[in-house]
Design a protein around this motif. Structure first.
Motif, PDB file in Angstrom:
ATOM      1  N   MET A  88       3.001  -8.103   5.208  1.00 15.10           N
ATOM      2  CA  MET A  88       4.188  -7.258   5.281  1.00 15.10           C
ATOM      3  C   MET A  88       4.486  -6.622   3.928  1.00 15.10           C
ATOM      4  O   MET A  88       4.344  -7.250   2.883  1.00 15.10           O
ATOM      5  CB  MET A  88       5.399  -8.082   5.722  1.00 15.10           C
ATOM      6  N   CYS A  89       4.924  -5.392   3.970  1.00 16.36           N
ATOM      7  CA  CYS A  89       5.308  -4.688   2.748  1.00 16.36           C
ATOM      8  C   CYS A  89       6.502  -5.410   2.094  1.00 16.36           C
ATOM      9  O   CYS A  89       7.462  -5.777   2.781  1.00 16.36           O
ATOM     10  CB  CYS A  89       5.695  -3.259   3.091  1.00 16.36           C
ATOM     11  N   PRO A  90       6.463  -5.594   0.783  1.00 16.60           N
ATOM     12  CA  PRO A  90       7.577  -6.258   0.114  1.00 16.60           C
ATOM     13  C   PRO A  90       8.867  -5.438   0.111  1.00 16.60           C
ATOM     14  O   PRO A  90       9.932  -5.985  -0.177  1.00 16.60           O
ATOM     15  CB  PRO A  90       7.070  -6.481  -1.322  1.00 16.60           C
ATOM     16  N   HIS A  91       8.775  -4.179   0.465  1.00 20.48           N
ATOM     17  CA  HIS A  91       9.977  -3.345   0.473  1.00 20.48           C
ATOM     18  C   HIS A  91      10.883  -3.717   1.631  1.00 20.48           C
ATOM     19  O   HIS A  91      11.888  -4.389   1.445  1.00 20.48           O
ATOM     20  CB  HIS A  91       9.576  -1.861   0.527  1.00 20.48           C
ATOM     21  N   GLN A  92      10.503  -3.327   2.834  1.00 22.90           N
ATOM     22  CA  GLN A  92      11.335  -3.625   4.005  1.00 22.90           C
ATOM     23  C   GLN A  92      10.511  -4.214   5.140  1.00 22.90           C
ATOM     24  O   GLN A  92      10.846  -4.059   6.314  1.00 22.90           O
ATOM     25  CB  GLN A  92      12.095  -2.379   4.459  1.00 22.90           C
ATOM     26  N   GLU A  93       9.413  -4.855   4.762  1.00 22.64           N
ATOM     27  CA  GLU A  93       8.623  -5.689   5.661  1.00 22.64           C
ATOM     28  C   GLU A  93       7.989  -4.946   6.835  1.00 22.64           C
ATOM     29  O   GLU A  93       7.845  -5.505   7.917  1.00 22.64           O
ATOM     30  CB  GLU A  93       9.452  -6.884   6.135  1.00 22.64           C
ATOM     31  N   PHE A  94       7.594  -3.711   6.622  1.00 20.40           N
ATOM     32  CA  PHE A  94       6.747  -3.050   7.604  1.00 20.40           C
ATOM     33  C   PHE A  94       5.337  -3.619   7.490  1.00 20.40           C
ATOM     34  O   PHE A  94       4.920  -4.066   6.418  1.00 20.40           O
ATOM     35  CB  PHE A  94       6.709  -1.534   7.369  1.00 20.40           C
ATOM     36  N   GLU A  95       4.598  -3.589   8.579  1.00 19.54           N
ATOM     37  CA  GLU A  95       3.234  -4.106   8.540  1.00 19.54           C
ATOM     38  C   GLU A  95       2.340  -3.151   7.748  1.00 19.54           C
ATOM     39  O   GLU A  95       2.206  -1.975   8.098  1.00 19.54           O
ATOM     40  CB  GLU A  95       2.696  -4.291   9.960  1.00 19.54           C
ATOM     41  N   THR A 118      -1.260   2.506   0.944  1.00 20.05           N
ATOM     42  CA  THR A 118       0.032   3.177   1.014  1.00 20.05           C
ATOM     43  C   THR A 118       0.744   2.745   2.280  1.00 20.05           C
ATOM     44  O   THR A 118       0.229   2.925   3.398  1.00 20.05           O
ATOM     45  CB  THR A 118      -0.150   4.711   1.022  1.00 20.05           C
ATOM     46  N   CYS A 119       1.915   2.153   2.125  1.00 19.63           N
ATOM     47  CA  CYS A 119       2.723   1.750   3.273  1.00 19.63           C
ATOM     48  C   CYS A 119       3.209   3.012   3.987  1.00 19.63           C
ATOM     49  O   CYS A 119       3.680   3.957   3.346  1.00 19.63           O
ATOM     50  CB  CYS A 119       3.902   0.903   2.800  1.00 19.63           C
ATOM     51  N   ARG A 120       3.120   3.007   5.304  1.00 14.77           N
ATOM     52  CA  ARG A 120       3.478   4.224   6.041  1.00 14.77           C
ATOM     53  C   ARG A 120       4.982   4.453   6.093  1.00 14.77           C
ATOM     54  O   ARG A 120       5.439   5.558   6.360  1.00 14.77           O
ATOM     55  CB  ARG A 120       2.891   4.182   7.454  1.00 14.77           C
ATOM     56  N   ALA A 121       5.761   3.385   5.849  1.00 10.67           N
ATOM     57  CA  ALA A 121       7.200   3.519   6.043  1.00 10.67           C
ATOM     58  C   ALA A 121       7.850   4.390   4.962  1.00 10.67           C
ATOM     59  O   ALA A 121       8.523   5.371   5.272  1.00 10.67           O
ATOM     60  CB  ALA A 121       7.857   2.150   6.083  1.00 10.67           C
ATOM     61  N   HIS A 122       7.664   4.024   3.700  1.00 12.49           N
ATOM     62  CA  HIS A 122       8.320   4.756   2.607  1.00 12.49           C
ATOM     63  C   HIS A 122       7.347   5.050   1.475  1.00 12.49           C
ATOM     64  O   HIS A 122       7.750   5.297   0.348  1.00 12.49           O
ATOM     65  CB  HIS A 122       9.524   3.979   2.085  1.00 12.49           C
ATOM     66  N   LEU A 123       6.048   4.885   1.784  1.00 14.55           N
ATOM     67  CA  LEU A 123       4.972   5.312   0.900  1.00 14.55           C
ATOM     68  C   LEU A 123       4.855   4.520  -0.402  1.00 14.55           C
ATOM     69  O   LEU A 123       4.335   5.038  -1.394  1.00 14.55           O
ATOM     70  CB  LEU A 123       5.070   6.825   0.612  1.00 14.55           C
ATOM     71  N   TRP A 124       5.330   3.297  -0.418  1.00 11.41           N
ATOM     72  CA  TRP A 124       5.024   2.450  -1.570  1.00 11.41           C
ATOM     73  C   TRP A 124       3.512   2.265  -1.617  1.00 11.41           C
ATOM     74  O   TRP A 124       2.845   2.197  -0.567  1.00 11.41           O
ATOM     75  CB  TRP A 124       5.710   1.090  -1.445  1.00 11.41           C
ATOM     76  N   GLN A 125       2.990   2.122  -2.857  1.00 13.08           N
ATOM     77  CA  GLN A 125       1.543   2.037  -3.008  1.00 13.08           C
ATOM     78  C   GLN A 125       1.134   0.809  -3.819  1.00 13.08           C
ATOM     79  O   GLN A 125       1.825   0.430  -4.782  1.00 13.08           O
ATOM     80  CB  GLN A 125       1.006   3.299  -3.687  1.00 13.08           C
TER      81      GLN A 125
HETATM   82  S1  FES Z   1       8.613  -0.843   3.993  1.00 12.93           S
HETATM   83 FE1  FES Z   1       6.824  -0.327   2.901  1.00 12.93          FE
HETATM   84  S2  FES Z   1       7.493   1.241   1.598  1.00 12.93           S
HETATM   85 FE2  FES Z   1       9.289   0.683   2.629  1.00 12.93          FE
END
Ligand code: FES
Length: 112
Positions: free
Chosen positions: A44-51, A63-70
């Motif tokens: 899970m992404c450490p930002h908001q836990e999207f897969e 690159t996380c698809r939710a908010h593009l953290w890399q």
């Molecule tokens: S949840 Fe991955 S960038 Fe926001």
């Protein structure tokens, strides 16, 4: 818990990623870096836990698809933003079998 088999080398090609579950149901993201090593990360992404498996992997940058953290998949370090990273689970390879040990390692959660 100790090391347990999670996949084989045939399951994750160089430059690719796949998600697998351990026997206790913990999802693990296995990534084989281009020109690098196979590593196991929190799923899970450490930002908001999207897969993270739903993100994109290009030139060793996930690159996380939710908010593009890399993240750099060679070491799990955050690229954008740089003040976060991914938890890495110890792995070992025996023959073509990949083992992971998730014991005592908590996924990172970052600021929102
Ligand atoms: S949840 Fe991955 S960038 Fe926001």
């Amino acid at each position: 818990m100790a090391f347990e088999k999670i996949c084989t080398l045939d399951d994750v090609w160089e430059g690719d990623m796949e998600m697998f579950a351990t026997s206790d149901g913990t999802d693990v993201l296995v990534i084989y870096a281009q020109g690098g090593e196979l590593k196991a990360f929190q799923s899970m992404c450490p930002h908001q836990e999207f897969e993270l498996i739903e993100g994109t992997l290009e030139d060793n940058v996930l690159t996380c698809r939710a908010h593009l953290w890399q993240f750099d998949v060679r070491d799990g370090c955050g690229i954008n933003p740089s003040d976060c990273n991914l938890a890495i689970y110890p792995t070992k390879i025996e023959g073509d079998e990949v083992y992971v040990d998730i014991d005592g390692i908590e996924p990172f959660k970052s600021h929102t």
